[in-house]
Each structure stands twice: as structure tokens, then as C-alpha cells.
Write an enzyme that holds these catalytic residues in place. Structure first.
Site, PDB file in Angstrom:
ATOM      1  N   ARG A 507      52.110  17.439  24.885  1.00 27.77           N
ATOM      2  CA  ARG A 507      53.512  17.238  25.220  1.00 27.77           C
ATOM      3  C   ARG A 507      54.404  17.968  24.248  1.00 27.77           C
ATOM      4  O   ARG A 507      54.101  18.053  23.056  1.00 27.77           O
ATOM      5  CB  ARG A 507      53.870  15.750  25.173  1.00 27.77           C
ATOM      6  CG  ARG A 507      53.341  14.991  26.386  1.00 27.77           C
ATOM      7  CD  ARG A 507      53.898  13.605  26.420  1.00 27.77           C
ATOM      8  NE  ARG A 507      53.906  13.041  25.075  1.00 27.77           N
ATOM      9  CZ  ARG A 507      54.765  12.119  24.667  1.00 27.77           C
ATOM     10  NH1 ARG A 507      55.692  11.663  25.486  1.00 27.77           N
ATOM     11  NH2 ARG A 507      54.700  11.661  23.431  1.00 27.77           N
ATOM     12  N   SER A 570      46.308  14.719  16.591  1.00 29.36           N
ATOM     13  CA  SER A 570      45.565  13.463  16.425  1.00 29.36           C
ATOM     14  C   SER A 570      44.070  13.665  16.222  1.00 29.36           C
ATOM     15  O   SER A 570      43.245  13.117  16.959  1.00 29.36           O
ATOM     16  CB  SER A 570      45.808  12.570  17.627  1.00 29.36           C
ATOM     17  OG  SER A 570      47.185  12.490  17.873  1.00 29.36           O
ATOM     18  N   ASP A 624      48.696  10.836  14.935  1.00 22.96           N
ATOM     19  CA  ASP A 624      49.397   9.948  15.873  1.00 22.96           C
ATOM     20  C   ASP A 624      49.518   8.511  15.370  1.00 22.96           C
ATOM     21  O   ASP A 624      50.493   7.813  15.672  1.00 22.96           O
ATOM     22  CB  ASP A 624      48.763   9.975  17.279  1.00 22.96           C
ATOM     23  CG  ASP A 624      47.286   9.646  17.271  1.00 22.96           C
ATOM     24  OD1 ASP A 624      46.700   9.577  16.169  1.00 22.96           O
ATOM     25  OD2 ASP A 624      46.714   9.472  18.363  1.00 22.96           O
TER      26      ASP A 624
HETATM   27  P1  ADP Z   1      45.677   9.505  23.895  1.00 23.06           P
HETATM   28  O1  ADP Z   1      44.893   8.513  23.131  1.00 23.06           O
HETATM   29  O2  ADP Z   1      44.835  10.552  24.507  1.00 23.06           O
HETATM   30  O3  ADP Z   1      46.830  10.063  23.139  1.00 23.06           O
HETATM   31  P2  ADP Z   1      46.441   7.357  25.631  1.00 23.06           P
HETATM   32  O4  ADP Z   1      46.806   6.418  24.584  1.00 23.06           O
HETATM   33  O5  ADP Z   1      47.328   7.402  26.840  1.00 23.06           O
HETATM   34  O6  ADP Z   1      46.339   8.829  25.137  1.00 23.06           O
HETATM   35  O7  ADP Z   1      44.985   6.991  26.104  1.00 23.06           O
HETATM   36  C1  ADP Z   1      44.410   7.609  27.202  1.00 23.06           C
HETATM   37  C2  ADP Z   1      43.085   6.979  27.413  1.00 23.06           C
HETATM   38  O8  ADP Z   1      43.228   5.607  27.761  1.00 23.06           O
HETATM   39  C3  ADP Z   1      42.306   7.580  28.536  1.00 23.06           C
HETATM   40  O9  ADP Z   1      41.531   8.625  28.071  1.00 23.06           O
HETATM   41  C4  ADP Z   1      41.447   6.442  29.015  1.00 23.06           C
HETATM   42  O10 ADP Z   1      40.253   6.413  28.271  1.00 23.06           O
HETATM   43  C5  ADP Z   1      42.213   5.229  28.657  1.00 23.06           C
HETATM   44  N1  ADP Z   1      42.856   4.622  29.823  1.00 23.06           N
HETATM   45  C6  ADP Z   1      43.547   5.202  30.823  1.00 23.06           C
HETATM   46  N2  ADP Z   1      43.990   4.307  31.712  1.00 23.06           N
HETATM   47  C7  ADP Z   1      43.578   3.109  31.258  1.00 23.06           C
HETATM   48  C8  ADP Z   1      43.727   1.777  31.726  1.00 23.06           C
HETATM   49  N3  ADP Z   1      44.385   1.502  32.845  1.00 23.06           N
HETATM   50  N4  ADP Z   1      43.164   0.795  30.994  1.00 23.06           N
HETATM   51  C9  ADP Z   1      42.495   1.064  29.863  1.00 23.06           C
HETATM   52  N5  ADP Z   1      42.328   2.278  29.403  1.00 23.06           N
HETATM   53  C10 ADP Z   1      42.860   3.303  30.068  1.00 23.06           C
HETATM   54 MG    MG Z   2      48.451   9.342  22.011  1.00 22.65          MG
END
Ligand code: ADP
Ligand code: MG
Length: 885
Positions: A507, A570, A624
Site C-alpha cells: 500500500r 514487516s 509493522d
Molecule cells: P498482513 O499481516 O499481511 O499485513 P493482515 O493483517 O490483513 O495482513 O492479515 C492477512 C492474513 O490474515 C491473511 O494472510 C490470512 O492468513 C488471514 N486472514 C484473512 N482473512 C481472515 C479471516 N476472516 N479470519 C482470520 N484470518 C484471516
Molecule cells: Mg499488516
């Protein structure tokens, strides 16, 4: 010719007259379709009354839970004993179920008399007698040395508390005969989910959704309900349709006022009803020229087998004459016709009433399943149904008329209830064995308090180890200094660019901070990072990032501006200052070449140079977790911990400078990015590491690394579940032992499905639908198991995270010499935010393991983006201050 015609005419006129006469006399026994629909509605209401906790005590229809939860799936196997303690005889059977994969049942049985004094005696005597017979049977069949599971059929209303009642033998099941019938039929036809008995008595059972059964705990799956529908009407619900004959019969019965529905239906009573009617008609001069015999006056002289014989096609009239003559009557042709019609009306009413109640059950099943049309099978048993020539036909026709939305098959149960008891036992024994195997697997994920305390202690040790100069280089929990030394103080202001490279997306954000009012406005754009770039070369990755930035600047109309930029990156980075970060190693889904060991800020600068379109002032590189802590810290100065539970798992916290041996200076604090995902990489938590974790690890991009992360974060939980499902399937405990191609596909089971499946609001049917969308063809029982697996995996993840967090808060409390510590944790990550139980279990674990810390959890809204800007702003402010000095 003429004479024959005349005879025929005479006969049909005679018949018509007699039928009209009887019809008039028994007007009240002939039930219209509207009345049947009304009875059907009343029975539905009765069922609901029996199922609900508040109304059950006063309900006439008791709706008894049977604790039979599964119908046969064909995989049952082995030898079982079965006892049938039903009507007049008592039978012991040995049943051999399924050999060589075919659905096959072999039985050997022996009858034993049940002496009256035993039946009327006390329970102990009865069971002693039963045990004696059983011992005899086992001796004659040479089974003494074996301990076979035993099923017991008991055709009396019986409140069960659990399936296994304890006697000296291994009793697995206590079975009502309706349940036995359903189970027997279900062995041949998996659509069978209702059992009906129309014999001496009448009763029905069916599979009800657990969520509708108040009397039994648990909401998952279905359980067979023994309706005991014979008692329908005992509270007066059927008074309007009961006739004077029904009342008279009831008064003369052994249990007046009880089983009123049954008394209009079942074999024990039909003959008697006919007798009472004939007697009344004779008295009124409508039959036998007003003559009555003493037999006709005698209770029980007409039996249901007589009724069946009189209604027989062709021989029926002759039979009628014979039976009436045997009763000492002298029937005319007209009398025989009239008596035959009385039988028809009585037995037709019986079929009608049964059909109405059964139609209510079928409607309930259809509504439970939320389908337009229900395809189902009803297992049938009982002598009346079996020997009466017209009964089945009539019953089927009326049921189909009352519930046109159901495609019903009626299946006659072959050897009735006894085989059924063996089937129930076989199923119970299969389910029990499978349960043990499943529990053994799930137990690997159930951590005891001691194990969690141990994880906490080990995490604590690793944290300390990582902070020490001499061990820092070797530590698995890396404890990276971030050079972020202060939280925002509210004076920050200006426009900043922020980049967020985390799990899968990238992003770019524009963040406007206004001083004083602590208000932040953000504009952002999300760009996908294609897999080939995540795992291509470093140059390609950074060129792609710069391309995205260019797009964004264009989009925002900021092309020329040289804004200060914060880069949320991150992944574990070794930092020497706030704007320098050397990538130690990729985690999560990244594997771009030529990046590890390089400064990511330099790589970004070079990519900007290569593009030669704009310039940016890169002020800070930020993890992060740190961004998250900063964002929450902007609102709550007590926030000194940042936690991420998303694609990966990580944590940062404010540490006293004097404890950070790798960085000069002993004043103040600095944020440490723990990179706790690497916890366990030295084998210190191998005792809780399972073979499924090994599978997931070996299939990952970084085998052997990030073990704690692999047990706790979104990228892996679904994979762990998938590995368990594969194993359970291999053991024949799921999906009928068939491992589909889908199940073999890595990544199909995303963590978001855990969230959906574990949601409390979700009915089992919906779980099944989710699995079906995944290409996994599951039964109801499969769905329950899958849900349990998901629960075990996500629970362990939340508990482990909680244990890690408990380690850090306890450390902070002790370091500051406090009796009690109040601290806020800023949290981000989709797993934490969207999983229905993860955050609660995590918080509970922290409370349990760090009781002297009062931990507040604060959700960060867009921590990585806003946080990067805030850190940039703080760094900018400090830079400015330095220059001015
Ligand atoms: P990141 O950690 O990549 O910065 P997020 O915090 O949005 O981003 O986490 C994304 C991850 O969360 C996905 O890769 C998936 O493993 C998990 N995820 C996505 N949707 C759900 C959900 N509804 N419930 C639990 N885990 C989820
Ligand atoms: Mg994140």
C-alpha cells in the site's frame, strides 16, 4: 343373462345401502383432509412443546432424546450382541456386521421365555434373569471368551441419560424399537431418518437437529428423538375427534386416560374398537337383526388379525362371515358387508392418524434442512403395518397427499428392532472407536496450563538472551533495536508518504497530520504484489514498488513533491539507525533474491534513482508492529507494546536502554522489534511441536525457520488444519476415507475459513456448504470433526500468542519493580480482528499467566500506514531539533 344382471344390481344396491348405513353411523370416525391437516398442525405444536425445556414437563408427547447421534455409514464392522426385551418374548442375538467391504448382516438368535413373575417382579430380578439368558446364549454359541459390545432393545418409554448403561457386560446401547427400525433401514438406505412402528403399539422416532433439543447440551449435529407419539392427546388435544367408542375402550383398558392416540391406531386396540361398534349397532337393531351373542359382549374377542382378515381383497367377505359365525352370530349377506365396512373405517382412521403425525415429522425435517423438497426414507415395522392387506397403501397415499413437498420412500425393516439394536451398537462402537482416534489427534493441540507456563518461561529466557551482547548474534528471538525512542507527543504535523509492505499486498499512503488536535487524514491505494515478483529478483521487487509509488503520486497529483517518507517493512531487519535496515531473512510468502543482507532503504533509493522521475526523502524504516504501537500510542500514552496477528506473527515493545546491550547509551527507552516468530527455531518448544507442524514447515518457503509463527499466524493455521484433515482421512475417520485432489492442494484451506467455520452463529449445514465449496464432500459428522479441528488449531495459536505476551508484560513489570503493571497493547492483523475466538482466548491466556498485569488491548486502525507516518513525523521533529541545536 338377465338374472345375472339382476343379481349384480341387487348386490351392488345392497352394498351401497349397507355402506351408507355404516358411514352414517360412523360419521365421526371418517376424517376429512382438512381435519387431517389440522391434526398434523396440532402434532407439530406438540413436538415443539416436547422439545422445549420450559414446556417439556407438561407436554403429552415427550420427545425423548435417545443419544443416538449417527446413522450407519456402512463402515461398521464386527460382532455384536443384541437383546430384545419387547413384547411377549425375549430374544438374544449375535449379529455379524459387514465383512469384506459389503453391507452385509448375519444373525443367529435364540428366544427365551419371559415368565410373568419376572416381568412383574422388580428390576433387579429382571436383569438377573436377562444376564442368565445371556450367559446361556454365550455358552451355546461359544462366545464365553469374547467380550462383545451389546445392544439392548427396550420397547417401553425410557428416559435415557446416556447411551451406555452399566451392567456387567459391555452394554453400548439401549435402544427403543423405533430407533432400531430406523437404524436397520438406514443401513440399507442412507436417506432413512425416520422410524415408525405400527404394531401392538405405535410410536415414531426421527433425527432432530441438536440445536432444537433443549434437554441435551450441545448444538452440533443431530440426535434421534423417540417421540412416544402414542401419548398424543393425553392432555385433551384430541378430544374433538375421539368418539364414544374410543372413550369406552379407554375406560376398559389397563391405563385409562393414557396413550389416547395409540388407542385409536395400534393393533392392540383396533379389534376391540370394531367389537364395541358392532355391539352398539346390534343393540340399535342395525346388525344381526338386533341379536347379540355372548362372545360379542366379551372384551378382546375380536382381534386385529380378524380385522385384517375381514378386509382382505376377495376372501374378505367369506372371512367376515366365518369370523362372525365363530362369534356365535348369524350374519346375513348385508351384515357381512356392513361389518367389513366397519373394519375399513376403523383401520382407515388408524392409517389416517398415523399419516397426519408422520406428515408433521416430515415437514419438520424439511424445515430443519431448509429445503424446498425433501427426499427421505421412513423405516417401517410392526405387525399391523405388515399383515394388514390395505394398511401400507393407505398410509403411503395419505402421507403423500398431506406433504406434497416430500418425496418419501417407505422401507420395511426386515428383522425389525433386534437387528436395529445391533446396528445401533455397531454404530456406537464405530463412533466410539473413531472418537478415540480423533481425540488422540486433537489432544496434541490441547496445551495444559503447565505447558503454557513453560512456553511463557522459555519465551522470557529467549527475550533476555536476545538482549545480551554476547548472545544477541545467536538468538532465535532476535530482539532488533528499531531506533524508535519516543512516542508521538502531539506536536507532530505535516504531510507524509507511507509505504506498507506486509503479507501479500503493498500500500502507498498519503498521511496528513495536524498538530494539537491529534487528527490524521489518510489517502491510500492498494497494489497487489504478484507471486512472481514476491519470489523473483530483488531489483524486480523494488522496481515494482517504485512503479506503484509513481502511480499513486500521479493519482494524487503530487508528482513533483518531495515528501518525507516512512517505509513499513514487516520483515526482520537489523537496524543501525532509524533510516537503515538490513534484511536478515524473508518470512511469510516472500523469497525475492539478492535482498537478504542488503539495506532495504538503499534498495528503495536505487530503484527510485533507476526510474529517475521523482525524489523522496526516506526518513524511517519501520516494522509493522512498531507502526501499530505508535498508532495506538498516539491516543494512549500507556501503549508500549505492538502486536501483529495477521499473515505473520510478531511483537515489539518499549525496552529500557540500559537493558539493550547492543546499543550505546543507558538513558530512556527504545522500541525493540522482537521478531518472536523465530521462537522455537532452536528446538526449545519441540515438545509441543506436532507432526502436522512438521508437514506445514516442510512445505513452506523457509523450512526450519519461524516455528512459533508457523503455529500462530494466519498464513499457516489453515495449512495445519489441512494436514490434520488429510491424516484423519487416511485413518478413515473423515470424508469416507477418500482423500480428494482438492484436499491435496496446498493453500486451499485458508485461515478465513477457520473464522467462518468456527463462528457460533453458523449452523452445521453451513459448515458443510463451506466444505463443499472447497470441493470437500462432507457428511454432517465430518463437518463436526472439521469444526473441532479448526477450533483446536486456532485455540492453540491464541494460547501460544497469549503465553508469549504474558512473558513480555511480566518482564516489564519486574524490570520496573512494580507490584502491578498497567499497560496497553496495540494490536493489528486480520486473524486477531476477524477470527471469532482468537482475541478472546489470547486475552484470557494473558490474564491467566500474568495475573499481576492489567493489560488493555487496543485495536489499531491501520497501524502500519498511520504508524509509519507518525514515526516519520517524530523522526523529522527530532532531526529538526538536532539541527536547531
Ligand atoms: P498482513 O499481516 O499481511 O499485513 P493482515 O493483517 O490483513 O495482513 O492479515 C492477512 C492474513 O490474515 C491473511 O494472510 C490470512 O492468513 C488471514 N486472514 C484473512 N482473512 C481472515 C479471516 N476472516 N479470519 C482470520 N484470518 C484471516
Ligand atoms: Mg499488516
Amino acid at each position: 343373462m338377465f338374472a345375472v344382471h339382476l343379481m349384480a344390481f341387487y348386490f351392488s344396491k345392497l352394498k351401497e345401502d349397507q355402506i351408507k348405513k355404516v358411514d352414517r353411523f360412523l360419521y365421526h370416525m371418517r376424517l376429512s383432509d382438512d381435519t387431517l391437516l389440522d391434526i398434523m398442525r396440532r402434532f407439530r405444536a406438540e413436538m415443539e412443546k416436547g422439545l422445549a425445556k420450559d414446556t417439556n414437563p407438561t407436554a403429552a408427547v415427550k420427545m425423548l432424546p435417545t443419544f443416538v447421534r449417527a446413522i450407519p455409514d456402512g463402515s461398521e464392522n464386527g460382532e455384536f450382541l443384541s437383546l430384545d426385551l419387547g413384547g411377549s418374548k425375549f430374544r438374544v442375538l449375535k449379529v455379524q456386521v459387514a465383512e469384506e467391504g459389503k453391507r452385509h448382516v448375519q444373525m443367529e438368535s435364540q428366544f427365551y421365555p419371559t415368565p410373568n413373575e419376572i416381568i412383574r417382579g422388580n428390576g433387579t430380578e429382571l436383569f438377573e434373569y436377562v444376564a442368565d439368558c445371556l450367559a446361556d446364549f454365550m455358552k451355546t454359541k461359544d462366545l464365553k471368551h469374547k467380550k462383545l459390545p451389546l445392544g439392548l432393545t427396550f420397547s417401553f418409554p425410557c428416559r435415557q441419560t446416556k447411551l451406555e448403561e452399566d451392567m456387567d457386560v459391555d452394554i453400548l446401547a439401549l435402544v427403543n424399537d423405533t430407533v432400531g427400525t430406523m437404524m436397520t433401514c438406514a443401513y440399507d438406505d442412507p436417506y432413512c431418518e425416520v422410524g415408525v412402528i405400527i404394531g401392538t403399539g405405535t410410536n415414531a422416532c426421527y433425527m432432530e437437529d441438536m440445536s432444537n433439543i433443549d434437554l441435551v447440551e450441545g448444538d452440533e449435529g443431530r440426535m434421534c428423538i423417540n417421540t412416544e407419539w402414542g401419548a398424543f392427546g393425553d392432555d385433551g388435544a384430541l378430544e374433538d375427534i375421539r368418539t364414544e367408542f374410543d372413550r369406552e375402550l379407554d375406560l376398559g383398558s389397563l391405563n385409562p386416560g393414557k396413550q389416547l392416540f395409540e388407542k385409536m391406531i395400534s393393533g392392540l386396540y383396533l379389534g376391540e374398537l370394531v367389537r364395541l361398534i358392532l355391539l352398539k349397532m346390534a343393540k340399535a337393531g342395525l346388525l344381526f337383526g338386533g341379536e347379540k351373542s355372548s362372545a360379542l359382549h366379551t372384551k378382546g374377542k375380536i382381534e386385529t388379525r380378524h380385522v385384517a382378515a375381514m378386509e382382505k381383497y376377495k376372501e374378505g367377505l367369506a372371512n367376515t362371515r366365518e369370523i362372525l359365525v365363530d362369534l356365535g352370530l348369524e350374519p346375513s349377506e348385508a351384515d357381512c358387508i356392513a361389518v367389513q365396512h366397519v373394519c375399513t373405517i376403523v383401520s382407515f382412521r388408524s392409517a389416517n392418524l398415523c399419516a397426519a403425525a408422520l406428515a408433521a415429522i416430515l415437514t419438520r425435517l424439511r424445515e430443519n434442512k431448509k429445503v424446498e423438497r425433501l427426499r427421505t426414507t421412513v423405516g417401517m415395522d410392526g405387525t399391523l403395518y405388515k399383515i394388514h392387506p390395505q394398511y401400507p397403501k393407505r398410509l403411503h397415499k395419505v402421507v403423500r397427499k398431506l406433504v406434497p413437498s416430500c418425496d418419501v420412500r417407505f422401507l420395511l425393516s426386515e428383522s425389525g428392532s433386534t437387528k436395529g439394536a445391533a446396528m445401533v451398537t455397531a454404530v456406537a462402537s464405530r463412533v466410539q472407536a473413531q472418537r478415540k482416534q480423533i481425540d488422540r489427534v486433537l489432544a496434541l493441540f490441547q496445551l495444559t496450563r503447565e505447558q503454557l507456563v513453560d512456553v511463557q518461561a522459555k519465551m522470557r529466557a529467549e527475550l533476555e538472551y536476545g538482549l545480551k551482547k554476547k548472545s544477541h548474534g545467536l538468538a532465535t528471538v532476535r530482539m532488533l533495536p528499531t531506533y524508535v525512542c519516543g512516542l508521538p507527543d502531539g506536536t507532530e504535523k505535516g504531510k507524509f508518504l507511507a509505504l506498507d509492505l506486509g503479507g501479500t499486498n503493498f500500500r502507498v499512503l498519503l498521511v496528513k497530520i495536524r498538530s494539537g488536535r491529534r487528527s490524521v487524514r489518510m489517502y491510500n491505494k492498494i497494489f497487489a504484489i504478484p507471486l512472481e515478483i514476491m519470489q523473483g529478483t530483488g531489483e524486480e521487487l523494488f522496481d515494482h514498488i517504485v512503479q506503484c509509488i509513481a502511480d499513486f503520486l500521479d493519482y494524487m497529483g503530487l508528482k513533483g513533491a518531495s515528501l518525507p517518507l516512512g517505509f513499513t517493512f514487516s520483515f526482520p531487519c537489523r537496524q543501525m539507525s532509524i533510516d537503515k535496515g538490513t534484511l536478515i531473512g524473508w518470512t511469510k510468502g516472500f523469497k525475492a533474491t539478492d535482498c537478504e543482507g542488503e539495506d532495504v532503504v538503499d534498495m528503495l533509493r536505487e530503484a527510485i534513482k533507476r526510474r529517475n522521475e521523482f525524489d523522496l526523502d526516506i526518513v524511517a524504516v519501520v516494522n509493522d508492529t512498531v507502526g501499530t504501537m505508535m498508532t495506538c500510542g498516539y491516543e494512549d500514552p500507556n501503549c508500549e507494546i505492538g502486536l501483529i496477528a495477521g499473515t505473520g506473527s510478531n511483537m515489539c515493545y518499549m525496552e529500557d536502554m540500559r537493558n539493550i546491550e547492543m546499543v550505546e547509551g543507558g538513558e530512556g527507552k527504545m522500541c525493540i522489534n522482537t521478531e518472536w516468530g523465530g521462537f522455537g527455531d532452536n528446538g526449545c518448544i519441540d515438545d509441543i511441536w506436532t507432526r502436522y507442524d512438521t508437514e506445514v514447515d516442510e512445505g513452506s518457503l523457509n523450512p526450519g525457520k519461524q516455528r512459533y509463527e508457523k503455529m500462530t499466524s494466519g498464513m499457516y493455521l489453515g495449512e495445519i488444519v489441512r494436514q490434520i484433515l488429510i491424516d484423519l482421512t487416511k485413518q478413515g475417520l473423515l470424508f469416507r476415507g477418500q482423500i480428494s485432489e482438492r484436499l491435496r492442494t496446498r493453500g486451499i484451506f485458508e485461515t478465513k475459513f477457520l473464522s467462518q467455520i468456527e463462528s457460533d452463529r453458523l449452523a452445521l449445514l453451513q459448515v458443510r456448504r463451506i466444505l463443499q465449496q472447497l470441493g470437500l464432500d462432507s457428511t454432517c459428522e465430518d463437518s463436526i470433526v472439521v469444526k473441532e479441528v479448526c477450533g483446536a488449531v486456532s485455540r492453540r495459536a491464541a494460547q501460544l500468542c497469549g503465553a508469549g505476551l504474558a512473558a513480555i508484560v511480566e518482564k516489564r513489570r519486574e524490570d520496573q519493580g512494580l507490584e502491578h503493571l498497567r499497560i496497553t497493547v496495540g494490536v493489528d492483523g486480520t486473524l486477531y480482528k476477524l477470527h471469532p475466538h482468537f482475541s478472546r482466548i489470547l486475552q484470557e491466556t494473558v490474564k491467566e499467566l500474568a495475573p499481576r498485569c492489567d493489560v488493555t488491548f487496543m485495536l489499531s486502525e491501520d497501524g502500519s500506514g498511520k504508524g509509519a507516518a507518525l514515526i516519520t513525523a517524530v523522526a523529522k521533529r527530532l532531526q529538526q531539533a538536532q539541527k536547531e541545536n
